[in-house]
Write an enzyme that holds these catalytic residues in place. Structure first.
Site, PDB file in Angstrom:
ATOM      1  N   CYS A   9     -63.679 -35.559 -29.635  1.00 59.35           N
ATOM      2  CA  CYS A   9     -63.552 -35.669 -30.977  1.00 59.35           C
ATOM      3  C   CYS A   9     -64.701 -34.330 -31.260  1.00 59.35           C
ATOM      4  CB  CYS A   9     -64.136 -36.848 -31.766  1.00 59.35           C
ATOM      5  SG  CYS A   9     -65.649 -37.522 -31.296  1.00 59.35           S
ATOM      6  N   CYS A  14     -69.104 -40.393 -32.671  1.00 63.47           N
ATOM      7  CA  CYS A  14     -68.408 -41.759 -33.193  1.00 63.47           C
ATOM      8  C   CYS A  14     -67.053 -42.088 -32.499  1.00 63.47           C
ATOM      9  CB  CYS A  14     -68.023 -41.412 -34.817  1.00 63.47           C
ATOM     10  SG  CYS A  14     -69.763 -41.202 -35.750  1.00 63.47           S
ATOM     11  N   SER A  16     -64.723 -40.490 -30.491  1.00 65.83           N
ATOM     12  CA  SER A  16     -64.330 -40.424 -28.873  1.00 65.83           C
ATOM     13  C   SER A  16     -65.083 -41.391 -28.133  1.00 65.83           C
ATOM     14  CB  SER A  16     -64.324 -39.062 -28.081  1.00 65.83           C
ATOM     15  OG  SER A  16     -65.562 -38.179 -28.310  1.00 65.83           O
ATOM     16  N   ASP A 120     -62.465 -39.601 -39.606  1.00 62.00           N
ATOM     17  CA  ASP A 120     -63.830 -39.290 -39.030  1.00 62.00           C
ATOM     18  C   ASP A 120     -64.759 -40.293 -39.842  1.00 62.00           C
ATOM     19  OD1 ASP A 120     -66.082 -38.629 -37.941  1.00 62.00           O
ATOM     20  OD2 ASP A 120     -65.834 -36.623 -37.950  1.00 62.00           O
TER      21      ASP A 120
END
Ligand code: 4NP
Length: 151
Positions: A9, A14, A16, A120
């Site tokens: 990511c 957060c 990954s 995200d």
């Protein structure tokens, strides 16, 4: 069957690490790692609210530390999975000449979820929705890998 899978990511604090933590619980026979395309958080543990939300679902992310994606990862992994289109673009921009490692979107493995990327939660604050999507994609990826090795 893919033996080494890398989840990628932007920040590697957060999405990954959550993807890695969920997937390794579902599919322990596959080696995993995660990385961020950016360097902001190198060395940091996963973001507190994400770690807590994952823990509440039984996924322990406490051993994970952020690192930055590098072009050497194309040699180290059989499959690289990004969380959104920006991740895929940043990963592909570093592909060495001749490297054939596939780079996929995680949501490709959760076609029923109606999502074309993993939003995200660092910005949306929707950690539960993010984990719902990650759990669905991790289950889909596990199934795809086990089916392909059964053949
Ligand atoms: P991730 O979320 O890519 O899912 O780890 C982010 C976390 C932090 C930042 C960006 C994205 N940041 O800019 O600090």
């Amino acid at each position: 069957m893919a033996q080494n899978i890398l989840f990628v990511c932007l920040g590697n604090i957060c999405r990954s690490p959550a993807a890695e933590g969920v997937f390794r619980a579902l599919c322990p026979e596959v080696a995993t790692d995660s990385a961020g395309t950016a360097s902001y958080h190198v060395g940091s543990p996963p973001y507190g609210p994400m770690k807590a939300a994952a823990k509440a679902r039984g996924f322990d992310l406490s051993d994970l530390r952020a690192r930055q994606f590098s072009r050497q990862d194309f040699d180290r992994f059989d499959l690289i999975i990004g969380m959104d289109g920006d991740n895929l673009g940043d990963i592909e921009a570093q592909r060495p000449k001749g490297a054939t490692t596939p780079v996929k979107l995680f949501t490709d493995y959760a076609p029923g979820q109606g999502a074309d990327h993993v939003p995200d939660p660092y910005y949306t604050r929707d950690f539960e929705g993010c984990l719902d999507l990650i759990e669905a994609a991790a289950a889909g990826l596990t199934k795809a890998l086990r089916n392909s090795s059964a053949g």
